[in-house]
Design a protein around this motif. Structure first.
Motif, PDB file in Angstrom:
ATOM      1  N   GLU A 133      33.797  58.299  51.709  1.00 12.92           N
ATOM      2  CA  GLU A 133      34.840  57.378  52.174  1.00 12.92           C
ATOM      3  C   GLU A 133      35.997  57.374  51.188  1.00 12.92           C
ATOM      4  OE1 GLU A 133      32.111  54.139  52.477  1.00 12.92           O
ATOM      5  OE2 GLU A 133      32.898  53.141  50.722  1.00 12.92           O
ATOM      6  N   LYS A 134      37.151  57.039  51.725  1.00 15.58           N
ATOM      7  CA  LYS A 134      38.342  56.970  50.891  1.00 15.58           C
ATOM      8  C   LYS A 134      38.253  55.802  49.906  1.00 15.58           C
ATOM      9  CE  LYS A 134      42.281  58.743  53.007  1.00 15.58           C
ATOM     10  NZ  LYS A 134      43.427  58.646  53.951  1.00 15.58           N
ATOM     11  N   GLY A 135      38.981  55.938  48.822  1.00 23.55           N
ATOM     12  CA  GLY A 135      39.079  54.848  47.857  1.00 23.55           C
ATOM     13  C   GLY A 135      40.280  53.977  48.175  1.00 23.55           C
ATOM     14  N   THR A 136      40.400  52.873  47.446  1.00 22.50           N
ATOM     15  CA  THR A 136      41.542  51.977  47.651  1.00 22.50           C
ATOM     16  C   THR A 136      42.251  51.734  46.322  1.00 22.50           C
ATOM     17  OG1 THR A 136      39.978  50.157  47.400  1.00 22.50           O
ATOM     18  CG2 THR A 136      40.681  50.652  49.628  1.00 22.50           C
ATOM     19  N   LEU A 137      43.555  51.633  46.405  1.00 22.08           N
ATOM     20  CA  LEU A 137      44.363  51.230  45.250  1.00 22.08           C
ATOM     21  C   LEU A 137      45.311  50.159  45.766  1.00 22.08           C
ATOM     22  CD1 LEU A 137      45.387  51.556  42.346  1.00 22.08           C
ATOM     23  CD2 LEU A 137      46.903  53.376  43.162  1.00 22.08           C
ATOM     24  N   ARG A 138      45.129  48.934  45.290  1.00 19.64           N
ATOM     25  CA  ARG A 138      45.956  47.819  45.773  1.00 19.64           C
ATOM     26  C   ARG A 138      46.931  47.414  44.675  1.00 19.64           C
ATOM     27  NH1 ARG A 138      41.783  45.456  49.382  1.00 19.64           N
ATOM     28  NH2 ARG A 138      41.611  47.167  50.872  1.00 19.64           N
ATOM     29  N   LEU A 139      48.202  47.348  45.055  1.00 18.49           N
ATOM     30  CA  LEU A 139      49.265  47.086  44.082  1.00 18.49           C
ATOM     31  C   LEU A 139      50.118  45.903  44.531  1.00 18.49           C
ATOM     32  CD1 LEU A 139      50.491  50.786  43.626  1.00 18.49           C
ATOM     33  CD2 LEU A 139      48.803  49.550  42.245  1.00 18.49           C
ATOM     34  N   THR A 140      50.565  45.119  43.559  1.00 17.28           N
ATOM     35  CA  THR A 140      51.506  44.030  43.833  1.00 17.28           C
ATOM     36  C   THR A 140      52.822  44.340  43.138  1.00 17.28           C
ATOM     37  OG1 THR A 140      49.672  42.473  43.849  1.00 17.28           O
ATOM     38  CG2 THR A 140      51.891  41.534  43.686  1.00 17.28           C
ATOM     39  N   PHE A 141      53.910  44.308  43.887  1.00 15.51           N
ATOM     40  CA  PHE A 141      55.249  44.526  43.342  1.00 15.51           C
ATOM     41  C   PHE A 141      56.013  43.208  43.422  1.00 15.51           C
ATOM     42  CE2 PHE A 141      53.771  48.526  45.065  1.00 15.51           C
ATOM     43  CZ  PHE A 141      54.125  49.454  44.104  1.00 15.51           C
ATOM     44  N   ALA A 142      56.627  42.824  42.323  1.00 14.25           N
ATOM     45  CA  ALA A 142      57.442  41.602  42.323  1.00 14.25           C
ATOM     46  C   ALA A 142      58.871  41.981  41.930  1.00 14.25           C
ATOM     47  CB  ALA A 142      56.871  40.586  41.348  1.00 14.25           C
ATOM     48  N   ILE A 143      59.804  41.673  42.824  1.00 10.29           N
ATOM     49  CA  ILE A 143      61.209  42.031  42.618  1.00 10.29           C
ATOM     50  C   ILE A 143      61.990  40.757  42.320  1.00 10.29           C
ATOM     51  CG2 ILE A 143      63.269  42.981  43.746  1.00 10.29           C
ATOM     52  CD1 ILE A 143      60.993  44.406  45.596  1.00 10.29           C
ATOM     53  N   SER A 144      62.712  40.759  41.214  1.00 11.33           N
ATOM     54  CA  SER A 144      63.513  39.581  40.847  1.00 11.33           C
ATOM     55  C   SER A 144      64.972  39.984  40.720  1.00 11.33           C
ATOM     56  CB  SER A 144      63.035  39.011  39.509  1.00 11.33           C
ATOM     57  OG  SER A 144      61.719  38.544  39.637  1.00 11.33           O
ATOM     58  N   THR A 145      65.825  39.270  41.425  1.00  9.13           N
ATOM     59  CA  THR A 145      67.270  39.501  41.347  1.00  9.13           C
ATOM     60  C   THR A 145      67.952  38.128  41.300  1.00  9.13           C
ATOM     61  OG1 THR A 145      67.486  39.431  43.747  1.00  9.13           O
ATOM     62  CG2 THR A 145      67.120  41.603  42.770  1.00  9.13           C
ATOM     63  N   ALA A 146      69.267  38.127  41.236  1.00 11.26           N
ATOM     64  CA  ALA A 146      69.989  36.860  41.409  1.00 11.26           C
ATOM     65  C   ALA A 146      69.927  36.475  42.884  1.00 11.26           C
ATOM     66  CB  ALA A 146      71.436  37.033  40.967  1.00 11.26           C
ATOM     67  N   GLY A 147      69.918  35.180  43.149  1.00 10.25           N
ATOM     68  CA  GLY A 147      70.039  34.720  44.524  1.00 10.25           C
ATOM     69  C   GLY A 147      71.496  34.379  44.812  1.00 10.25           C
ATOM     70  N   ALA A 148      71.817  34.097  46.067  1.00  5.97           N
ATOM     71  CA  ALA A 148      73.202  33.742  46.396  1.00  5.97           C
ATOM     72  C   ALA A 148      73.259  33.173  47.809  1.00  5.97           C
ATOM     73  CB  ALA A 148      74.103  34.970  46.302  1.00  5.97           C
ATOM     74  N   HIS A 149      74.381  32.611  48.146  1.00  9.69           N
ATOM     75  CA  HIS A 149      74.666  32.205  49.519  1.00  9.69           C
ATOM     76  C   HIS A 149      74.646  33.464  50.388  1.00  9.69           C
ATOM     77  CE1 HIS A 149      77.042  31.043  52.997  1.00  9.69           C
ATOM     78  NE2 HIS A 149      76.867  29.766  52.654  1.00  9.69           N
ATOM     79  N   GLY A 150      74.195  33.315  51.606  1.00 10.46           N
ATOM     80  CA  GLY A 150      74.043  34.480  52.470  1.00 10.46           C
ATOM     81  C   GLY A 150      75.321  35.253  52.729  1.00 10.46           C
ATOM     82  N   ALA A 151      76.460  34.619  52.565  1.00 14.53           N
ATOM     83  CA  ALA A 151      77.730  35.316  52.797  1.00 14.53           C
ATOM     84  C   ALA A 151      78.253  36.011  51.534  1.00 14.53           C
ATOM     85  CB  ALA A 151      78.778  34.328  53.302  1.00 14.53           C
ATOM     86  N   TYR A 152      77.646  35.661  50.383  1.00 12.27           N
ATOM     87  CA  TYR A 152      78.162  36.147  49.092  1.00 12.27           C
ATOM     88  C   TYR A 152      77.401  37.381  48.624  1.00 12.27           C
ATOM     89  CZ  TYR A 152      80.948  31.885  48.518  1.00 12.27           C
ATOM     90  OH  TYR A 152      81.852  30.886  48.674  1.00 12.27           O
ATOM     91  N   VAL A 153      77.370  38.379  49.461  1.00  8.88           N
ATOM     92  CA  VAL A 153      76.556  39.553  49.146  1.00  8.88           C
ATOM     93  C   VAL A 153      77.111  40.329  47.950  1.00  8.88           C
ATOM     94  CG1 VAL A 153      75.659  39.800  51.489  1.00  8.88           C
ATOM     95  CG2 VAL A 153      77.765  40.979  50.844  1.00  8.88           C
ATOM     96  N   HIS A 154      78.358  40.047  47.582  1.00  6.10           N
ATOM     97  CA  HIS A 154      78.946  40.741  46.430  1.00  6.10           C
ATOM     98  C   HIS A 154      78.353  40.246  45.114  1.00  6.10           C
ATOM     99  CE1 HIS A 154      81.006  36.978  47.092  1.00  6.10           C
ATOM    100  NE2 HIS A 154      81.496  37.026  45.861  1.00  6.10           N
ATOM    101  N   ARG A 155      77.574  39.134  45.183  1.00  7.39           N
ATOM    102  CA  ARG A 155      77.080  38.533  43.942  1.00  7.39           C
ATOM    103  C   ARG A 155      75.685  39.029  43.531  1.00  7.39           C
ATOM    104  NH1 ARG A 155      78.725  32.189  43.504  1.00  7.39           N
ATOM    105  NH2 ARG A 155      80.920  32.551  43.036  1.00  7.39           N
ATOM    106  N   THR A 156      75.003  39.718  44.424  1.00  6.02           N
ATOM    107  CA  THR A 156      73.623  40.132  44.096  1.00  6.02           C
ATOM    108  C   THR A 156      73.229  41.364  44.897  1.00  6.02           C
ATOM    109  OG1 THR A 156      71.295  39.500  44.224  1.00  6.02           O
ATOM    110  CG2 THR A 156      72.749  38.474  45.821  1.00  6.02           C
ATOM    111  N   GLU A 157      72.284  42.103  44.341  1.00  5.60           N
ATOM    112  CA  GLU A 157      71.778  43.263  45.085  1.00  5.60           C
ATOM    113  C   GLU A 157      70.728  42.832  46.115  1.00  5.60           C
ATOM    114  OE1 GLU A 157      69.899  45.984  42.352  1.00  5.60           O
ATOM    115  OE2 GLU A 157      69.075  44.363  41.173  1.00  5.60           O
ATOM    116  N   SER A 158      70.232  41.589  46.041  1.00  3.20           N
ATOM    117  CA  SER A 158      69.289  41.012  47.013  1.00  3.20           C
ATOM    118  C   SER A 158      67.874  41.560  46.858  1.00  3.20           C
ATOM    119  CB  SER A 158      69.766  41.249  48.452  1.00  3.20           C
ATOM    120  OG  SER A 158      68.679  41.098  49.354  1.00  3.20           O
ATOM    121  N   ALA A 159      66.953  40.667  46.557  1.00  3.96           N
ATOM    122  CA  ALA A 159      65.554  41.077  46.356  1.00  3.96           C
ATOM    123  C   ALA A 159      64.977  41.749  47.600  1.00  3.96           C
ATOM    124  CB  ALA A 159      64.711  39.856  45.971  1.00  3.96           C
TER     125      ALA A 159
END
Ligand SMILES: [Zn+2]
Length: 428
Positions: free
Chosen positions: A199-225
């Motif tokens: 049987e196949k093996g398993t590799l389980r990974l957790t990725f956590a992405i952190s960026t600046a947040g912003a108002h939804g219209a202010y996309v120039h302020r963050t790359e967005s998580a």
């Protein structure tokens, strides 16, 4: 010395089969009662279902023990020694089942145990109360005829398979060498067309992405998580291109037409293509509070399946290379949920015994193939004990309205009883 006399005393295979078949209604009643005792994991409390197993074994006069490193997750074990020297065989199956949540989409209670239109219904019908019940029934008939066998047979009906086996099979093998044996058989769903040797093996990974947040219209302020997450997911698909470095003999075996078609028949078209490849599933994504806010954090979990020959380290090296382009991302390996692939010989004598007896019972000769999913078999294989599974159709495993053809219950009881009988030197 007295072959005629001995023959008269010795139970034959045909008589074993006749004895099993004569009590079929009793076995069906046991299976229904087993299905009606809920054992979803999580939370994993299997005491009610375990009591059904104990009552059945008691009704057959089979002595057994409870081993419960966690009180709500008991394991039922039993063993006997035959009338002469020989190998030790272990039968294994699990008592816990997938959870049902709020049971939405179920046409009848998940715990109905109904039998209708040739199907046994209920959560666990496929994975794997039908198989576990079949092993228990087969064991009890072999137990009754133990003087006609050589070697010994152990039964391990365990809890805690669905969440990793920590308190079930893994615990038993780490704490009591009696349950290792020389070979193990299990009736997890394989479909009557296949026997599983790897049987196949398993590799389980957790990725956590952190960026600046912003108002939804202010996309120039963050790359967005979340947009970083989308790009990361696309790149992670590169792990599916890793050549696993399958042993050449195994590669040749898996490329055989009969092996490929058996895999596709049981698991669905396309399954043979991914059997020897790593696969990626992004199982969860969590981000965002409100539609007009740009999230500052996104957490996703990846479930990577490792074919035989591919070590987790090689996949992690690829993932870490990808992450160099994602400096806002951290990685954690879910160690407890990650396991290497496992395999044992596809030409072991037990494969032949399961195949020939299955063919005599069902008319279909199963082919040895690997599994996509993981089972407790891996714990035996990690310790170099060959472990094989042959059970009912995977069908609606882990889905709503789980069911299994009732005829396959009988087929699996018979196949396991007869294969064990032959392995332990019973009269043919
Ligand atoms: Zn299972």
């Amino acid at each position: 010395m007295f072959p005629r006399f001995q023959k008269e005393l010795t139970m034959s295979k045909a008589e074993l089969l006749a004895a099993i078949d004569a009590d079929h209604d009793h076995h069906v009643a046991f299976l229904q009662e087993f299905l009606r005792a809920p054992s979803p994991n999580p939370p994993g409390d299997t005491r009610e279902a375990t009591n059904v197993v104990r009552r059945y074994l008691g009704s057959r006069g089979v002595a057994h023990d409870i081993v419960a490193p966690q009180v709500e997750m008991p394991n039922v074990v039993s063993e006997f020694t035959g009338g002469g020297d020989g190998p030790r065989l272990i039968m294994n199956g699990h008592i816990d089942v997938f959870p049902v949540g709020d049971a939405q989409g179920w046409e009848r209670s998940p715990w109905s145990g109904d039998i209708e239109d040739g199907l046994v219904h209920g959560r666990g019908a496929t994975d794997m109360k039908t198989g576990t019940a079949a092993s228990i029934v087969a064991y009890s008939y072999l137990h009754a005829r133990r003087r006609d066998l050589r070697g010994s047979l152990g039964l391990t009906a365990v809890s805690d398979e669905e969440t990793g086996g920590k308190w079930g099979s893994r615990w038993l093998l780490e704490n009591d060498a009696r349950w290792l044996g020389d070979c193990m058989i299990n009736a997890e769903p394989s479909g009557i067309e296949t026997i599983r040797f790897a049987e196949k093996g398993t590799l389980r990974l957790t990725f956590a992405i952190s960026t600046a947040g912003a108002h939804g219209a202010y996309v120039h302020r963050t790359e967005s998580a979340t947009r970083v997450a989308a790009a990361l997911i696309t790149r992670l698909a590169e792990v599916e291109q890793i050549d696993p470095g399958l042993p050449p003999q195994l590669r040749a075996y898996l490329e055989q037409d009969d092996v490929r078609s058996a895999i596709d028949k049981v698991v669905g078209a396309g399954a043979a293509d991914i059997m020897a490849k790593p696969t990626l599933n992004i199982g969860t994504i969590h981000a965002g509070l409100k539609v007009n806010m740009i999230p500052d954090r996104c957490v996703l979990e990846a479930d990577i399946r490792l074919p035989i020959g591919l070590k987790a380290e090689r996949v992690l090296a690829v993932v870490e290379r990808i992450l160099q382009d994602f400096p806002q991302t951290t990685l954690a390996v879910q160690e407890a949920a990650s396991n290497p692939a496992s395999s044992c010989p596809h030409d072991h004598p037990m494969v032949g015994l399961l195949a020939s007896n299955a063919e005599s019972v069902t008319g279909v000769r199963p082919v040895a193939t690997p599994s996509l999913g993981a089972t407790d078999c891996k714990f035996w294989r990690y310790r170099n004990v060959p472990a094989y599974l042959y059970g009912p159709a995977p069908g609606r495993m882990a889905m709503t309205n789980e069911s299994v053809p009732s005829s396959e219950f009988r087929a699996v009881i018979r196949t396991h009883a007869l294969a064990a009988w032959d392995y332990l030197g019973g009269e043919r």
